[in-house]
Enzyme design. Structure first.
Site, PDB file in Angstrom:
ATOM      1  N   ASP A 195      -6.756 -25.807  87.862  1.00  0.00           N
ATOM      2  CA  ASP A 195      -5.410 -25.398  88.277  1.00  0.00           C
ATOM      3  C   ASP A 195      -4.346 -25.783  87.247  1.00  0.00           C
ATOM      4  O   ASP A 195      -3.340 -26.427  87.582  1.00  0.00           O
ATOM      5  CB  ASP A 195      -5.043 -25.995  89.636  1.00  0.00           C
ATOM      6  CG  ASP A 195      -6.099 -25.750  90.699  1.00  0.00           C
ATOM      7  OD1 ASP A 195      -6.679 -24.655  90.691  1.00  0.00           O
ATOM      8  OD2 ASP A 195      -6.335 -26.640  91.528  1.00  0.00           O
ATOM      9  N   GLU A 244      -3.240 -16.607  96.210  1.00  0.00           N
ATOM     10  CA  GLU A 244      -2.783 -17.991  96.098  1.00  0.00           C
ATOM     11  C   GLU A 244      -2.303 -18.250  94.677  1.00  0.00           C
ATOM     12  O   GLU A 244      -2.272 -17.349  93.828  1.00  0.00           O
ATOM     13  CB  GLU A 244      -3.916 -18.953  96.462  1.00  0.00           C
ATOM     14  CG  GLU A 244      -5.147 -18.781  95.600  1.00  0.00           C
ATOM     15  CD  GLU A 244      -6.343 -19.588  96.075  1.00  0.00           C
ATOM     16  OE1 GLU A 244      -6.189 -20.410  96.996  1.00  0.00           O
ATOM     17  OE2 GLU A 244      -7.434 -19.401  95.518  1.00  0.00           O
TER      18      GLU A 244
END
Length: 515
Positions: A14, A185
């Site tokens: 991420d 997302e």
């Protein structure tokens, strides 16, 4: 200059990036580990140096209740008007919050909590002074009830906030559902060439992962989907790099554009990736229509041409920690918030003392445990251990760690009053001590040699005699088997075996080296 993906190997998922002049800063997720959110610095986008962590105090990172792959999800790093902001989700407690600092090498503020829910929050500072918070949101299922009425579905939500207080200035509302992939997302909002771009991940963070983008004339949309979405994906593509997505864009100081994303390197069949999700880099080119093109037709290679200003790698950092510094180095992490009395660098100068509770590795916290990530398929981890267990069941040693139900342990213990060194495999509900041999008193060296498809466990006694004890396969610790979102760590630990606090264990050094 050619560079190699991943640019930050091992469990570093991420990624989010910001630029300040010719300096680049990057953060990644840490989940259940403390300290939280490592921060890296680079001058060329290719070579990154870990300079510390954002969340270094228990007040910033409450970890109760602790759970594997809980904690900190998907941070976003932004810089505005002299201040760095890092926003993220603490999934174990509290929800979404941000912290700030003027010095990314120093301390960050205590959390400012926001009432917008979901995960993967991101901040966008517009030219007019408005600040927008974008995150995921659960939305009604588009599927007939008879398929799975309990299954969650997500969209992208947004609100305007007061950055000084975290107060919502508008109610969150859904702004985009993505292109139809599951789990929309990881949203990031940008303003590029006078237009607003909303980039998200879709498909789940597994083999179907992809990155999509849309644009509009307002931060609220309506959104026009890119005609060549997904702009990045390796789904159903033959490559050593898989699961690419959850990306962030950056314009370099020379005007070029780059994208950082997560990805995995799989081995075997069915494919597994025990190192976890890693950080990758890709070039971006904008076409005449104002749309980005990532890599080579939306795909990346392991070796690619880097930025024009990239430099050759410097000397590698030392691999051996002699524990002679006043604090642990930035590579070391704990399971949850550590109990301060469980470890010390002062009790014996030049050694790390671990002395925890009765809690075992299978319990997780508050077991005495300090770890570093495995970042190479082929490497060796070794530690010099001085440990004299005083009761049967006490143990201290090295573990190859994924979570409390998936780990391989090389440790010193006591059996029927005699000191032994042993190897244990824990794979889900299957637990086996595969070997144990008596060992004379005195310090010993524990060694775990890692290869792509094997760990080999060995011990060297005080007299210098070495013995290979056992082997095990990495694939059974990989997320595809063990579940979760993390990757393998090598950890030093001690436990009372569920009975009482153990005798102190002293680690004179820990060595991580590539071979």
């Amino acid at each position: 200059m050619e560079y190699t993906n991943p640019i930050i190997p091992g469990f570093h998922p991420d990624p989010s990036i910001c630029r300040v002049g010719e300096d680049y800063f990057l953060v990644t997720s840490t989940f259940e580990y403390f300290p939280g959110v490592p921060i890296f610095h680079s001058r060329d986008l290719v070579h990154w140096h870990k300079v510390g962590h954002v969340l270094t105090r228990p007040s910033q990172l409450p970890a109760d209740p602790w759970r594997p792959s809980g904690g900190i999800f998907a941070p976003t790093l932004r810089y505005h008007a002299g201040t760095f902001y890092m926003i993220t989700t603490n999934t174990s407690t509290g929800g979404n919050f941000y912290v700030h600092t003027q010095d990314p090498y120093g301390e960050w503020s205590d959390p400012i909590w926001v009432k917008q829910g979901g995960i993967d929050p991101s901040l966008f500072f517009d030219d007019d002074g408005r600040v927008y918070l974008t995150s995921t949101a659960e939305v009604p299922s588009p599927l007939p009830d008879e398929i799975d009425p309990a299954a969650p579905f997500f969209g992208i939500q947004q609100s305007e906030i007061d950055i000084a207080t975290g107060k919502l200035l508008t109610e969150p509302r859904i702004v985009w559902h993505g292109t139809g992939g599951r789990w929309p997302e990881g949203p990031h909002l940008y303003k590029i060439g006078g237009r607003y771009y909303l980039m998200i991940a879709e498909g789940g963070t597994e083999q179907g992962h992809m990155e999509t983008i849309a644009r509009g004339d307002s931060p609220w949309g309506p959104w026009e989907s890119c005609p060549h979405n997904p702009i990045l994906s390796h789904r159903s593509f033959h490559s050593p790099l898989q699961a690419l997505g959850h990306a962030d864009l950056c314009q370099a100081h020379d005007g070029s554009w780059w994208l950082l994303c997560l990805g995995i390197r799989t081995l075997g069949y069915p494919p597994t990736a025990h190192l976890g999700r890693e950080t990758l880099l890709a070039p971006v080119v904008w076409d005449d229509g104002g749309w980005p093109h990532v890599g080579e037709e939306g795909r990346l290679r392991a070796k690619m041409d880097g930025p024009a200003f990239a430099t050759a790698a410097g000397d590698p950092a030392p691999v051996c920690d002699d524990f002679d510094a006043p604090t642990l180095g930035v590579e070391w992490i704990f399971l949850g918030t550590p109990t301060s009395t469980f470890w010390s660098l002062k009790d014996r100068p030049g050694a790390l003392r671990l002395q925890g509770s009765a809690a075992t590795l299978d319990d997780g916290p508050p077991v005495a445990f300090v770890a570093r990530r495995q970042t190479h398929f082929t490497c060796e981890a070794a530690a010099r251990l001085d440990f004299d267990p005083q009761a049967d069941g006490e143990e201290a040693g090295l573990t190859v760690w994924m979570n409390p139900h998936h780990h391989y342990d090389l440790f010193v213990t006591r059996r029927d009053g005699i000191r032994h060194v042993a190897v244990r495999r824990r794979i889900g509900s299957l637990v086996a001590e595969v070997t144990h041999v008596p060992i004379p008193p005195g310090p010993i060296t524990l060694t775990i040699a890692a290869e792509p498809a094997r760990y080999t466990f060995a011990v060297t006694g005080a007299a210098g005699d070495s013995q290979t004890l056992a082997a095990a396969e990495p694939r059974y610790l990989a997320p595809e088997v063990a579940g979760g979102f993390t990757g393998i760590c090598f950890a030093l630990y001690t436990t009372g075996g569920g009975r009482a606090a153990p005798a102190p264990a002293y680690f004179d050094w820990f060595d991580y080296r590539t071979t």
